[in-house]
Scaffold this active site. Sequence first.
Site, short mmCIF file in Angstrom:
data_model
loop_
_atom_site.label_atom_id
_atom_site.label_comp_id
_atom_site.label_asym_id
_atom_site.label_seq_id
_atom_site.Cartn_x
_atom_site.Cartn_y
_atom_site.Cartn_z
N ASN A 88 0.94 -1.23 -0.10
CA ASN A 88 -0.07 0.05 0.14
C ASN A 88 0.93 1.19 0.04
OD1 ASN A 88 0.66 -0.88 2.63
ND2 ASN A 88 -1.04 0.48 3.58
N CYS B 2 -10.55 -2.91 -4.66
CA CYS B 2 -9.48 -4.13 -5.20
C CYS B 2 -10.39 -5.38 -5.76
CB CYS B 2 -8.49 -4.54 -4.11
SG CYS B 2 -7.33 -3.21 -3.71
N CYS C 189 -10.36 -4.54 -0.11
CA CYS C 189 -11.49 -3.59 -0.05
C CYS C 189 -12.17 -3.69 -1.46
CB CYS C 189 -10.94 -2.10 0.29
SG CYS C 189 -10.33 -1.70 -1.44
N GLU D 287 -3.04 -4.76 -3.26
CA GLU D 287 -3.51 -5.57 -4.22
C GLU D 287 -3.65 -4.90 -5.54
OE1 GLU D 287 -4.81 -4.76 -1.27
OE2 GLU D 287 -6.10 -6.18 -0.41
N1 THU Z 1 -5.29 -1.45 2.39
C1 THU Z 1 -4.64 -2.08 1.56
O1 THU Z 1 -3.70 -1.88 0.95
N2 THU Z 1 -5.41 -3.31 1.03
C2 THU Z 1 -6.66 -3.81 1.89
O2 THU Z 1 -6.97 -4.97 1.47
C3 THU Z 1 -7.16 -2.82 2.80
C4 THU Z 1 -6.55 -1.76 3.12
C5 THU Z 1 -4.50 -0.20 2.87
C6 THU Z 1 -5.17 0.87 2.50
C7 THU Z 1 -4.46 2.00 3.39
O3 THU Z 1 -3.06 2.48 2.94
C8 THU Z 1 -4.62 1.28 4.60
O4 THU Z 1 -4.15 -0.39 4.24
C9 THU Z 1 -5.44 1.47 5.65
O5 THU Z 1 -6.80 1.36 5.18
#
Ligand code: THU
Length: 139
Positions: A45, A96, A93, A58
Amino acid sequence: MSKISDQDLIRLAMEAREHSYSPYSHFMVGAALLAKNGKVYQGCNIENAGYTPSNCAERTAFFKAVSEGVLEFETIAIVAGPKDGELIRTAPCGVCRQVMMEFCEYKTFRVLLAKSPEDYEEWTLEKLLPFGFGPKDLA
Ligand code: THU
């Protein structure tokens, strides 16, 4: 080329998580996406002071692959958790899931939600996104 094991794919997601740029949420996520050609694309992320431009691990992995012309995928491993805590089994999420819907087979694409290489759940895109909307709906 023999395909990577689930355990090794999860290890690559854990490695990717180390690069998480998450100074706002302090929630570190890593993903490793296995393409049908055997290649693995890692993602983390990437947050932003403007918040909205943040990108999930993702989607980072998907967009790396697609930008290199790779469009067919088998499995994604996902690991997540707070910076100074333990890994928590975390579902992707909605955005994604919709990106998965664009590029992955509904019934067979595997999503591994892992706490460690030995402790993970296996989902399919169909289970994560029932009654999804995808390219076939526009065909
Ligand atoms: N996040 C992801 O990278 N993937 C997920 O499946 C859920 C959330 C990240 C987005 C943000 O940078 C942090 O987690 C908090 O939501």
